[in-house]
Design an enzyme around this catalytic site. Structure first.
Site, short mmCIF file in Angstrom:
data_model
loop_
_atom_site.label_atom_id
_atom_site.label_comp_id
_atom_site.label_asym_id
_atom_site.label_seq_id
_atom_site.Cartn_x
_atom_site.Cartn_y
_atom_site.Cartn_z
N ARG A 230 -63.73 -63.12 37.90
CA ARG A 230 -63.51 -64.36 37.17
C ARG A 230 -62.01 -64.60 37.06
NH1 ARG A 230 -67.85 -65.43 38.40
NH2 ARG A 230 -69.64 -66.11 37.13
N ASP A 254 -60.47 -65.34 45.20
CA ASP A 254 -61.59 -66.28 45.32
C ASP A 254 -61.77 -67.07 44.03
OD1 ASP A 254 -64.01 -67.28 46.75
OD2 ASP A 254 -65.04 -66.35 45.05
N GLU A 259 -59.89 -74.21 38.08
CA GLU A 259 -60.61 -74.55 39.30
C GLU A 259 -61.12 -75.98 39.23
OE1 GLU A 259 -63.70 -71.66 39.98
OE2 GLU A 259 -62.29 -69.99 40.11
N HIS A 278 -63.71 -70.14 45.52
CA HIS A 278 -64.80 -69.63 44.69
C HIS A 278 -66.14 -69.71 45.44
CE1 HIS A 278 -66.13 -68.93 40.25
NE2 HIS A 278 -66.86 -68.23 41.11
#
Length: 318
Positions: A230, A254, A259, A278
């Site tokens: 996360r 990632d 985001e 992600h």
């Protein structure tokens, strides 16, 4: 009265039949998480997935809801306190991501050791060049924060490259394929010998901002940091500072604090950083694996009143 299961995700006809076979006394209805039918959900005993705006309906005092099967491994976006207060059973999709995310982690590691990220840039500019700094994974040490399904699978594959594997978990209990497992309180100590530091942690009150300047400064000079857990577990500014100083040689990311990552964010322009949007857990086998978990849990639920796999501990938030 017929009992109701509502799934807020798309299921193939075969997947629907698997659920109906496991729960013959229930109706199964498909909904849409983006545009949920509140009247339909108001009568659901079991919900697969979650949707915005459904909380007040499904968690009202007289709701028949007893169990939520989350569509994701992380459950931090769900109303955990309200679910706990209503004593709703919550299971997550932990284990679904192990194979695809491990592939992404190893991709990052191999790209960095073989300088494939710079080779791709050189190809785009038609430049025939190698700086002679290519290395290999054999004999390297990887520290994996989180020894669950993803961390364990990563350790298993790392062993195929003859790497030393160190795990970090809340309990510090031994786990197969790890040479050693330390507690979260020993994270700073563990990263001192790591060539790769892998963050697979869920977001909880304990992990929020865990990877910061103190941890990065304790890392071996020239180590690589990979985060597929996360984004909010990492202080991005501290990570950038460690990359700019050379304390860290590179990062494979990632997940991010914000985001989508803003177009003007400095991470975009850092050549020692490899990023994916992600999508590390995305796979065409995702729904199959969630349904397998749900069917196993459904059988246990009918037998004992409680799912047997991936039951979330509200006190731990995972």
């Amino acid at each position: 009265m017929t009992k109701s299961i509502v799934c807020l995700q798309h299921l193939s006809s075969g997947q629907q039949e698997m659920i109906r076979a496991a729960a013959p006394d229930y109706t199964l209805t498909l909904g849409d998480s983006r545009n949920p039918d509140l009247e339909l959900l108001s009568g659901a005993e079991i919900i697969i997935g979650w949707g915005k705006g459904i909380r007040d309906t499904v968690l009202r005092q007289d709701s028949p809801l007893r169990w939520v099967q989350a569509w994701s491994a992380g459950v931090e976006k769900l109303p955990l306190e309200a679910l706990k207060e209503r004593e709703i059973l919550l299971t997550n999709a932990s284990g679904v991501h192990a194979e695809p995310i491990t592939a992404v982690i190893l991709s990052f590691m191999l790209m960095f050791t073989r300088n494939m990220h710079t080779a791709i840039r050189n190809q785009q500019s038609r430049r025939w060049h190698s700086d002679g700094q290519e290395s290999e994974l054999t004999g390297k040490t990887v520290v994996i924060a989180g020894t669950g399904a993803i961390g364990s699978e990563t350790a298993r594959i790392a062993k195929a490259f003859r790497m030393k594997t160190i795990g970090v978990s809340r309990s510090g209990r031994p786990v197969e394929n790890f040479d050693q497992v330390l507690t979260t309180g020993e994270l700073k100590h563990s990263v001192r010998e790591a060539d790769f530091v892998i963050n697979t942690l869920p977001l909880t009150d304990e992990t929020r901002g865990l990877f910061d300047a103190e941890i990065f400064s304790a890392c071996k000079q020239g180590a690589y940091y990979i985060n597929i857990g996360r984004g909010v577990t990492t202080h991005t500014d501290d990570l950038i500072a460690a990359l700019n100083s050379g304390q860290l040689a590179g990062a494979g990311l990632d997940v991010f604090e914000t985001e989508p990552l803003p177009e003007d964010h400095p991470l975009w322009g850092m050549e020692q950083v490899i990023m994916t949007p992600h999508c590390a857990g995305v796979t065409d086998r995702y729904a199959d694996r969630v349904v397998d978990i749900f069917v196993e849990n459904m059988k246990a639920y009918l037998e004992s009143g409680k799912p047997s796999r991936n039951l979330v501990d509200y006190s731990r938030q995972y």
